[in-house]
Design a protein around this motif. Structure first.
Motif, PDB file in Angstrom:
ATOM      1  N   LEU A 143       0.852  -1.195   0.000  1.00 37.47           N
ATOM      2  CA  LEU A 143       0.000   0.000   0.000  1.00 37.47           C
ATOM      3  C   LEU A 143       0.883   1.238   0.000  1.00 37.47           C
ATOM      4  CD1 LEU A 143      -2.525  -1.273   2.659  1.00 37.47           C
ATOM      5  CD2 LEU A 143      -3.091  -0.753   0.297  1.00 37.47           C
ATOM      6  N   ASN A 144       0.381   2.295  -0.617  1.00 38.56           N
ATOM      7  CA  ASN A 144       1.162   3.531  -0.653  1.00 38.56           C
ATOM      8  C   ASN A 144       1.138   4.190   0.724  1.00 38.56           C
ATOM      9  OD1 ASN A 144       2.248   6.071  -1.095  1.00 38.56           O
ATOM     10  ND2 ASN A 144       1.428   6.184  -3.163  1.00 38.56           N
ATOM     11  N   PRO A 145       2.315   4.392   1.337  1.00 38.79           N
ATOM     12  CA  PRO A 145       2.363   4.875   2.719  1.00 38.79           C
ATOM     13  C   PRO A 145       1.832   6.295   2.926  1.00 38.79           C
ATOM     14  CG  PRO A 145       4.570   4.808   1.774  1.00 38.79           C
ATOM     15  CD  PRO A 145       3.657   4.107   0.809  1.00 38.79           C
ATOM     16  N   VAL A 146       1.753   7.093   1.878  1.00 42.56           N
ATOM     17  CA  VAL A 146       1.388   8.496   2.101  1.00 42.56           C
ATOM     18  C   VAL A 146      -0.069   8.815   1.766  1.00 42.56           C
ATOM     19  CG1 VAL A 146       3.763   9.293   1.830  1.00 42.56           C
ATOM     20  CG2 VAL A 146       2.249   9.267  -0.145  1.00 42.56           C
ATOM     21  N   TYR A 147      -0.862   7.803   1.443  1.00 40.69           N
ATOM     22  CA  TYR A 147      -2.289   8.051   1.236  1.00 40.69           C
ATOM     23  C   TYR A 147      -3.102   7.195   2.195  1.00 40.69           C
ATOM     24  CZ  TYR A 147      -1.078  10.623  -2.952  1.00 40.69           C
ATOM     25  OH  TYR A 147      -0.558  11.550  -3.806  1.00 40.69           O
ATOM     26  N   TYR A 177      -3.833   5.661   7.835  1.00 34.28           N
ATOM     27  CA  TYR A 177      -2.764   5.382   6.871  1.00 34.28           C
ATOM     28  C   TYR A 177      -2.274   3.955   7.068  1.00 34.28           C
ATOM     29  CZ  TYR A 177      -2.649  10.316   5.786  1.00 34.28           C
ATOM     30  OH  TYR A 177      -2.980  11.563   5.360  1.00 34.28           O
TER      31      TYR A 177
END
Lengths: 330, 313
Positions: free
Chosen positions: A105-109, A154
């Motif tokens: 998973l994208n950590p910043v979204y 997050y």
């Protein structure tokens, strides 16, 4: 017999490396029916993940490319689609979950953002609010408690098991026909593993999708799959329905894998003496031996296997039971 | 954790850091460096003259009170007068800052935006001829000394073609451009090489992350993946590199300013070094230390805006 939704024929995937060209997937054919689960089993490097990525057409190119074969999804050949057409299939009709829930998973979204993103892409008619509700519903579906609160979190705020649930929610967002699960439970601990497998079975029953389940764990295969394909060095060495495969393995490699499943003696509750292993290592794809690639690790290998007859071909040995071996076990 | 509280606390840390900086300055200028009285009076000074000047500069006092002088001037920003020009140093800094920033700010903004755009672009076409050529050009640009750009620019564009002034400065609007343009362009050229190389590496680090594969498996286009998913992750190291450069901007570009005759802080610093003007050098050292601390706090605060995993404590 139920509807066939995926048919892979003679798939060949090659990679150009500094040391030369290797064939990571060498003539693989697979079939998947609606609502069924196909297991692909094999050791690391056997080409199972590459096969999965090839179905999604996600092989990084360069260095890799699909050089031959056909991937028929319903009646479309995925390999003939344009990139744009393929993008409409990915995440929509064919979805995928991966081995590494911690980094997938994208950590910043926020997880909500990442789920809504796929809905927005494939179901643009849904309004923002409807997408949000759908994401909450999906999180509820995969068993995440209080999804209304969790949706703004997050990835780093969730455990590995929870992240894999989010990945599953994301992959199911558009109710795909096929879910490709590439070792979805390998990175999780055993209790979580069981929960995720239960969840996948339950969702399959509800949504009726076909699952391609990639694993190196035959125990999981026995639990999850209808059909099994065993891969070794880029080829399928044995393919059968799960009962036949466990009861009557024909390929020495399959037999070795089945024997190396840890088991408990049911009478004493004690672990058996010593777990048998398959001696030796997977040969490097750069210098496969002539003949059968399993010869060096095989107790039954004869001159025929080591000879110049090439690699053995998949042959029918029973109803729907295929094996590629010069000396199949009786 | 309240962000304001964090900022205040970090600013409080400035005190011990500045005390340390003062100690280093004291050690370098009052212990290691040659006697300023000798420098000011030259070879033929008599012992009496030297004593007088030392007394005038306060160098005859005990070392601890000399250290305290430096500390005091660091915290009040009152550095006294320059030894060579006799001007108030605070005024020198005020006057020098504007010409410095007229060159530095446009140069820095253009260079940063250009570098990010180029590096995203080549990362998108990674491995292609375009990518390889860009890296080659960057290394080539970096390999030339800044002097080469300055001298060539002055000779060719200013002298031969007459597009710009060779040197000088005039703080009035349209004229100022012909003085400032060439140093800005050279600054951008000097900066783009290393920046593109660094940003490209940062972006490429992200390109192979698992979340990018997930994004592809969702059916997102490469454009969305690059500008939504990768850019935000890549911004974390890029922000550090950008903000950490800002304190150096304040001091101006030493060589550029002195070659182009821009009366900025860089030129002031260089002159001060040449004429052993200790108070000015000390002032510039303190100024850059303070700028550095402030901008490192800003960097940390910016992180929290980009990366949810980072919480300030």
């Amino acid at each position: 017999m139920s509807e066939r939704i995926l048919e892979v024929k003679d798939l060949v995937v090659e990679f150009n490396t500094d040391r030369g060209r290797i064939t990571a997937v060498d003539g693989v054919s697979l079939e998947l029916n609606k609502g069924e689960t196909l297991g692909i089993v094999g050791e690391s490097g056997s080409g199972k993940s590459v096969t999965a990525l090839a179905i999604m057409r996600l092989i990084a190119s360069p260095p890799g490319h699909i050089s031959k074969g056909e991937i028929k999804f319903k009646d479309k050949d995925l390999l003939k689609l344009s990139i744009e057409e393929m993008r409409k299939i990915r995440g929509n009709k064919v979805a995928m979950i991966f081995q590494e829930p911690m980094t997938s998973l994208n950590p910043v979204y926020t997880i909500g953002n990442q789920i809504e993103e796929v809905v927005e892409l494939h179901q643009p008619h849904l309004a923002k609010n409807a997408r949000h509700l759908k994401a909450i519903e999906l999180l509820k579906l995969v068993g995440i408690p209080s999804p209304e609160k969790r949706i703004i979190e997050y990835p780093h705020q969730l455990s590995g098991g929870m992240r894999q649930r989010v990945m599953i929610a994301m992959s199911l967002a558009c109710e795909p026909d096929i879910l490709i699960a590439d070792e979805p439970t390998t990175a999780l601990d055993v209790t979580i593993q069981a929960q995720i497998l239960d969840l996948m079975r339950k969702l399959q029953k509800e949504l009726g999708m076909g699952i391609i389940f990639i694993t190196h764990d035959l125990g999981v295969v026995a639990e999850m799959c209808n059909q099994v394909a065993v891969m070794y060095c880029g080829q399928i060495v044995e393919k059968a329905d799960v009962k036949t495969l466990f009861a009557n393995p024909k390929h020495p490699y399959t037999k070795g894998l089945i024997h190396s499943i840890p088991s408990f003696d049911s009478t004493s509750g004690m672990k058996k003496e010593k777990l048998p292993t398959i001696e030796g290592m997977v040969p490097s794809l750069f210098d496969l031996p002539p003949g059968c690639s399993f010869q060096d690790r095989c107790k039954y290998a004869t001159e025929t296997c080591r000879g110049m007859n090439g690699r053995p071909k998949l042959e029918m040995v029973g109803s729907d039971h295929l094996v590629s071996c010069f000396n199949p076990i009786n | 954790m309240n962000i304001y509280f964090y900022i205040i606390r970090r600013m409080a840390y400035m005190i011990p850091i500045l005390l340390g900086v003062c100690l280093v300055i004291f050690f370098l200028f009052n212990v290691v460096a040659p006697d300023p009285a000798m420098i000011m009076l030259g070879k033929h000074a008599t012992a009496k003259q030297i004593l007088e000047v030392r007394k005038e500069l306060g160098l005859d006092r005990p070392w601890f009170s000399q250290y305290l002088d430096i500390v005091k001037s660091s915290f009040t920003f009152d550095f006294g007068r320059s030894w060579s020009t006799k001007q108030e140093i605070v005024d020198m800094i005020k006057n020098g800052a504007i010409p410095s920033l007229t060159v530095a700010i446009p140069a820095f903004i253009i260079a940063t935006i250009l570098s990010i755009v180029i590096s995203m672009f080549v990362a998108f076409y990674r491995g292609s001829l375009l990518d390889k050529m860009t890296v080659f050009v960057c290394v080539a640009l970096m390999s030339l000394s800044s002097l080469a750009y300055i001298l060539f620019g002055q000779w060719f564009f200013a002298f031969k073609l007459g597009w710009f002034e060779i040197s000088g400065y005039e703080p009035v609007f349209p004229q100022i451009i012909s003085y400032v343009a060439l140093p800005v362009i050279i600054w951008v050229i000097l900066e783009v090489g290393p920046d593109v190389r660094f940003y490209r590496t940062v972006v490429l680090d992200e390109v192979y992350q698992d979340y990018v594969r997930t994004a592809r498996s969702k059916g997102l286009s490469e454009k969305v993946i690059l500008f939504k998913h990768i850019l935000k992750n890549a911004m974390i190291p890029i922000i550090t590199s950008i903000i950490i450069q800002i304190p150096f901007l304040i001091l101006g570009a030493l060589l550029l300013e002195s070659f182009f005759g821009i009366p900025g802080l860089g030129g002031i610093t260089l002159n001060a070094i040449n004429s052993s003007d200790f108070p000015v050098i000390k002032a510039m050292t303190v100024l850059s230390a303070v700028a550095f601390i402030i901008f490192s706090v800003i960097t940390d605060v910016m992180y929290t805006l980009v990366d949810p995993r980072i919480r300030l404590k």
